[in-house]
Design a protein around this motif. Structure first.
Motif, short mmCIF file in Angstrom:
data_model
loop_
_atom_site.label_atom_id
_atom_site.label_comp_id
_atom_site.label_asym_id
_atom_site.label_seq_id
_atom_site.Cartn_x
_atom_site.Cartn_y
_atom_site.Cartn_z
N UNK A 86 0.84 -1.19 0.00
CA UNK A 86 0.00 0.00 0.00
C UNK A 86 0.88 1.25 0.00
N UNK A 87 0.25 2.39 -0.18
CA UNK A 87 0.98 3.64 -0.13
C UNK A 87 1.42 3.93 1.31
N UNK A 88 2.46 4.73 1.43
CA UNK A 88 2.91 5.15 2.76
C UNK A 88 1.81 5.96 3.45
N UNK A 89 1.70 5.76 4.77
CA UNK A 89 0.74 6.55 5.51
C UNK A 89 1.42 7.81 6.07
N UNK A 90 0.65 8.63 6.75
CA UNK A 90 1.16 9.90 7.23
C UNK A 90 2.27 9.73 8.25
N UNK A 91 2.28 8.61 8.98
CA UNK A 91 3.27 8.40 10.04
C UNK A 91 4.69 8.52 9.52
N UNK A 92 4.95 7.96 8.33
CA UNK A 92 6.31 8.01 7.76
C UNK A 92 6.75 9.46 7.59
N UNK A 93 5.92 10.28 6.97
CA UNK A 93 6.30 11.67 6.69
C UNK A 93 6.44 12.47 7.97
N UNK A 109 20.53 17.35 -3.39
CA UNK A 109 21.71 17.03 -2.60
C UNK A 109 21.31 16.94 -1.13
N UNK A 110 22.27 17.03 -0.22
CA UNK A 110 21.94 16.96 1.19
C UNK A 110 21.52 15.57 1.61
N UNK A 111 20.84 15.49 2.75
CA UNK A 111 20.40 14.20 3.27
C UNK A 111 19.01 13.90 2.75
N UNK A 112 18.67 12.61 2.74
CA UNK A 112 17.35 12.20 2.28
C UNK A 112 16.88 11.01 3.10
N UNK A 113 15.60 11.02 3.42
CA UNK A 113 14.95 9.89 4.08
C UNK A 113 13.95 9.30 3.10
N UNK A 114 14.08 7.99 2.85
CA UNK A 114 13.16 7.29 1.95
C UNK A 114 12.53 6.14 2.73
N UNK A 115 11.49 5.57 2.17
CA UNK A 115 10.87 4.43 2.82
C UNK A 115 11.81 3.23 2.78
N UNK A 116 11.93 2.53 3.90
CA UNK A 116 12.76 1.33 3.93
C UNK A 116 12.00 0.09 3.55
N UNK A 146 23.46 3.38 -2.44
CA UNK A 146 24.59 3.96 -3.16
C UNK A 146 24.88 5.39 -2.69
N UNK A 147 23.83 6.09 -2.27
CA UNK A 147 23.95 7.52 -1.99
C UNK A 147 24.03 7.84 -0.50
N UNK A 148 23.86 6.84 0.34
CA UNK A 148 23.90 7.09 1.77
C UNK A 148 22.61 7.70 2.31
N UNK A 149 21.51 7.56 1.56
CA UNK A 149 20.22 8.02 2.06
C UNK A 149 19.73 7.07 3.14
N UNK A 150 18.89 7.57 4.03
CA UNK A 150 18.34 6.74 5.10
C UNK A 150 17.17 5.92 4.57
N UNK A 151 17.24 4.60 4.78
CA UNK A 151 16.12 3.72 4.42
C UNK A 151 15.22 3.60 5.64
N UNK A 152 14.25 4.46 5.73
CA UNK A 152 13.43 4.54 6.93
C UNK A 152 13.91 5.69 7.80
N UNK A 153 13.11 6.07 8.74
CA UNK A 153 13.44 7.20 9.60
C UNK A 153 14.42 6.75 10.68
N UNK A 154 15.61 7.35 10.76
CA UNK A 154 16.58 6.92 11.76
C UNK A 154 16.10 7.23 13.19
N UNK A 155 16.34 6.30 14.09
CA UNK A 155 16.06 6.55 15.50
C UNK A 155 17.37 6.88 16.20
#
Length: 281
Positions: free
Chosen positions: A160-167, A246-253, A265-274
């Motif tokens: 399913x699509x990401x819910x609001x919690x991720x953002x 550029x900069x940092x990026x958070x994507x869905x894991x 490859x780019x060092x983006x976060x797969x999921x929100x870091x705790x």
């Protein structure tokens, strides 16, 4: 992607006229780097169809560098050095997906070359300047893809699509790590964003979140790309917004797609870091 392949292997980048028109609306110096493809010529002598990986494998097979070994694992080949076939000086790739391992080697060139048209850049800067609190203001672009993706995600990936919690959790991470951040939201469903991303918890309005998208996809991309950091979801639009910013990026894991593939490859976060370094989602 086509710029990266052309740069790597000394081809002239070409796009069909319809795609070239879209490209030219976005970028001011498009004509200097990409030409128009006459599709009637593709079936003539001197053309050969490839996938992007097949083209790279042919060109990289005698080099034995990191990209070659990655492609070897992808395509399961015997490892022999393949002579580059020059009987087809023109290459046609009918479907071109993002291959981050081809793009990243030319990151500086791509980011320098893909400059938005004067109109789009001026409009994007106007949006940011109207919300800028100081010279040090940090902008975080938030892209939310919904619309046709509801059916697409379910049929292709079974999710399913990401819910609001991720953002919302991703915004909290930036607030903690970049105090005073301002979040600029663009989407193909701005009504959903208004209903789900402007309050946290319900009844408490977020004064640092601004709905800036919806006028055109071209302007949305320009605004997001002018931000310092990114929160993005699955597709190619999200990828390019974060890549050009550029900069940092958070994507869905948890959701497959171009952004998650590129994240490693780019060092983006797969999921929100705790705090522990383990993604919350």
């Amino acid at each position: 992607m086509i710029l990266a392949l052309a740069k790597s292997y000394h081809f002239q980048a070409l796009l069909p006229e319809k795609d070239m028109m879209k490209f030219s609306r976005l970028f001011q110096n498009a004509d200097g780097h990409v030409g128009i493809l006459d599709v009637r010529q593709v079936n003539s002598r001197g053309w050969k169809n490839y996938t992007a990986d097949e083209l790279m494998l042919e060109q990289e097979s005698c080099d034995k560098g990191p990209l070659y070994y990655h492609l070897k694992r992808q395509l399961v080949i015997d490892g022999s050095c393949l002579p580059v076939d020059r009987s087809h000086p023109n290459v046609f790739i009918p479907k071109l997906n993002i291959k981050i391992y081809a793009i990243e080697r030319h990151r500086k060139f791509i980011r320098k070359t893909l400059k938005f048209s004067d109109y789009l850049q001026e409009q994007a800067e106007r949006v940011l300047n109207n919300l800028r609190k100081s010279a040090d203001t940090v902008f975080v672009g938030v892209h939310v893809r919904r619309g046709d993706y509801i059916k697409f995600r379910n049929e292709k990936y079974g999710d399913d699509l990401l819910n609001a919690t991720f953002y919302l959790q991703a915004m909290d991470w930036y607030r903690e790590n970049y105090p005073g951040s301002i979040f600029l939201v663009a989407s193909d469903d701005m009504s959903w964003c208004s209903d789900n991303l402007m309050q946290d918890p319900p009844g408490i309005y977020l004064k640092d979140v601004h709905l800036v998208g919806g006028k055109s996809s071209e302007l949305d991309l320009a605004i997001l790309s002018n931000c310092n950091h990114s929160i993005v979801d699955y597709g190619t639009f999200s990828f390019w917004a974060a890549y050009l910013a550029g900069g940092e990026a958070i994507v869905s894991g948890d959701h497959k797609g171009p952004t998650r593939t590129a994240a490693g490859w780019l060092g983006w976060y797969k999921g929100v870091p705790s705090r522990s370094g383990i993604p919350l989602i």
